[in-house]
Motif scaffolding. Structure first.
Motif, mmCIF file in Angstrom:
data_model
loop_
_atom_site.group_PDB
_atom_site.id
_atom_site.type_symbol
_atom_site.label_atom_id
_atom_site.label_comp_id
_atom_site.label_asym_id
_atom_site.label_seq_id
_atom_site.Cartn_x
_atom_site.Cartn_y
_atom_site.Cartn_z
ATOM 1 N N ASP A 1 7.813 8.073 1.035
ATOM 2 C CA ASP A 1 7.324 7.219 0.396
ATOM 3 C C ASP A 1 8.046 6.205 -0.171
ATOM 4 O O ASP A 1 8.587 5.469 0.506
ATOM 5 C CB ASP A 1 7.823 8.344 -0.672
ATOM 6 N N ASP A 2 8.481 5.351 -1.495
ATOM 7 C CA ASP A 2 8.423 4.181 -1.474
ATOM 8 C C ASP A 2 10.375 4.827 -1.214
ATOM 9 O O ASP A 2 11.577 3.301 -1.303
ATOM 10 C CB ASP A 2 8.752 3.391 -2.750
ATOM 11 N N GLY B 1 1.931 -4.465 2.304
ATOM 12 C CA GLY B 1 0.519 -2.993 2.146
ATOM 13 C C GLY B 1 0.075 -3.556 3.496
ATOM 14 O O GLY B 1 -1.255 -2.515 3.809
ATOM 15 N N SER C 1 -0.039 0.837 3.934
ATOM 16 C CA SER C 1 0.068 1.973 2.590
ATOM 17 C C SER C 1 -1.540 2.578 2.453
ATOM 18 O O SER C 1 -2.523 1.991 2.767
ATOM 19 C CB SER C 1 0.626 0.373 1.561
ATOM 20 N N GLN D 1 -5.354 4.501 -1.482
ATOM 21 C CA GLN D 1 -5.633 6.124 -2.950
ATOM 22 C C GLN D 1 -4.432 6.038 -3.147
ATOM 23 O O GLN D 1 -4.275 7.029 -4.425
ATOM 24 C CB GLN D 1 -6.756 6.529 -2.113
ATOM 25 N N ARG D 2 -3.248 6.629 -2.988
ATOM 26 C CA ARG D 2 -2.336 7.141 -3.230
ATOM 27 C C ARG D 2 -0.726 6.149 -3.604
ATOM 28 O O ARG D 2 -0.244 5.575 -1.886
ATOM 29 C CB ARG D 2 -2.375 8.263 -2.559
ATOM 30 N N LYS D 3 -0.963 5.513 -4.518
ATOM 31 C CA LYS D 3 0.320 4.962 -4.398
ATOM 32 C C LYS D 3 1.871 5.235 -4.310
ATOM 33 O O LYS D 3 1.829 6.796 -4.684
ATOM 34 C CB LYS D 3 -0.196 3.876 -6.225
ATOM 35 N N GLY D 4 2.525 4.719 -4.051
ATOM 36 C CA GLY D 4 4.034 4.775 -2.971
ATOM 37 C C GLY D 4 3.620 5.398 -2.097
ATOM 38 O O GLY D 4 4.494 6.183 -1.681
ATOM 39 N N HIS E 1 3.304 5.417 2.298
ATOM 40 C CA HIS E 1 3.065 4.245 3.192
ATOM 41 C C HIS E 1 2.697 5.497 4.536
ATOM 42 O O HIS E 1 3.321 6.573 4.695
ATOM 43 C CB HIS E 1 4.104 3.014 3.748
#
Length: 318
Positions: free
Chosen positions: A29-30, A80, A106, A109-112, A114
């Protein structure tokens, strides 16, 4: 676990794994926490899946490469996508450190989320351009190495940015002791390595002055902000005013002799500092030549010339 995923999520993972042809796929995740891992995890990373889940991604790397991997993730989040970077895994094979290649993308389709695609890299198959040293290079070594990569990029129709950063070392030395300053220099070099294009490595132009090649899609201003943030993380009193200069290799340099240009630009940058350096007024460009010159490897450069032009060592610090 895959049964709980939507078709889009399963397709996303499949494409990432197929694209990289990797041994291990990790999702983070981020915050750099591992949220998914699959593949030859135990043999390559030396830890079972359940131990890796929820841990920080830096723990898969050897301790000397943890700063590099953490910064590489920040680069991935900002851009990205991040090209291959060679590091040493925390695991060992027969008492020897395992070299692995990490590539990032990244999730579209799924933000956050990677993806990190990881594979073992046999020594014999590593391309020469990926063997830039972990320590900073002097002016001549960096100019030669960066010239080779720049010519390859131009021939392939790609573009790179040549960037130099000045952190203001007088301010660093006025606020922290010598040991802390040296540790900061090492951390900044690892940070810059993570952002450098391909195997270009990092040149240490002078104390607190660095050079590197950046992929075209990376805004040099983002790295300037990261350098300042890393300094604050090292010591909260270091609120540095980082100066930088950057130019497009393809658009600005009208020459085939990249090595000579890089050498001259770095020496000028060291002399005047980042605040006064202006690439637009830098007219000492070598003239264009009909044939690209061969760039001699560092070992072929005359020792006396190397000693006379060498910059950026830390031997006299303190």
């Amino acid at each position: 676990m895959s049964g709980d995923l939507s078709i889009a999520e399963q397709r996303d993972r499949f494409l990432t794994f197929a694209f990289a042809a990797s041994d291990v796929l990790i999702e983070v995740d981020d915050d750099g926490k591992i949220v998914f891992v699959a593949g030859s995890v135990k043999s390559l990373l030396g830890q079972p899946v359940d131990r890796l889940m929820g841990s920080d991604i830096s723990l898969i790397a050897d301790k000397d490469d943890r700063v590099l991997l953490s910064e590489y993730l920040k680069k991935l989040i900002a851009t990205g996508r991040a090209t291959d970077r060679l590091i040493h895994a925390a695991a060992e094979a027969d008492g020897k450190r395992i070299r692995i290649s990490v590539a990032g993308m990244s999730s579209p389709q799924r933000k956050g989320i990677h993806h990190l695609a990881i594979k073992r890299v046999p020594l014999a198959s590593r391309p020469a351009q990926s063997q830039a040293p972990s320590s900073p290079m002097d002016v001549l070594d960096f100019a030669s190495n960066a010239a080779l990569l720049s010519n390859e990029a131009r021939d392939a129709g790609e573009n790179l940015n040549f960037a130099m950063y000045d952190v203001g070392w007088n301010e660093v030395e006025s606020k922290v002791d010598t040991k802390t300053a040296e540790a900061l220099n090492d951390t900044l070099v690892q940070t810059l390595r993570a952002w450098a294009s391909g195997g270009s490595g990092v040149g240490q132009v002078g104390q607190g002055k660095y050079s590197l090649l950046l992929d075209e899609g990376i805004d040099p201003e983002i790295l300037k902000q990261r350098i300042a943030a890393v300094a604050r993380e090292t010591n909260e009193t270091l609120d540095l005013d980082v100066n930088h200069a950057a130019l497009s290799v393809n658009d600005v340099i009208d020459t085939d002799d990249f090595g000579a240009f890089f050498e001259q630009a770095m020496e000028r940058f060291d002399a005047v500092g980042g605040e006064k350096f202006d690439l637009l007024s830098f007219n000492e460009l070598p003239g264009s030549k009909p044939q690209k010159p061969s760039v001699p490897p560092p070992s072929d450069i005359h020792p006396a010339r190397r000693m006379a032009r060498r910059k950026g060592t830390t031997e006299s610090w303190g």
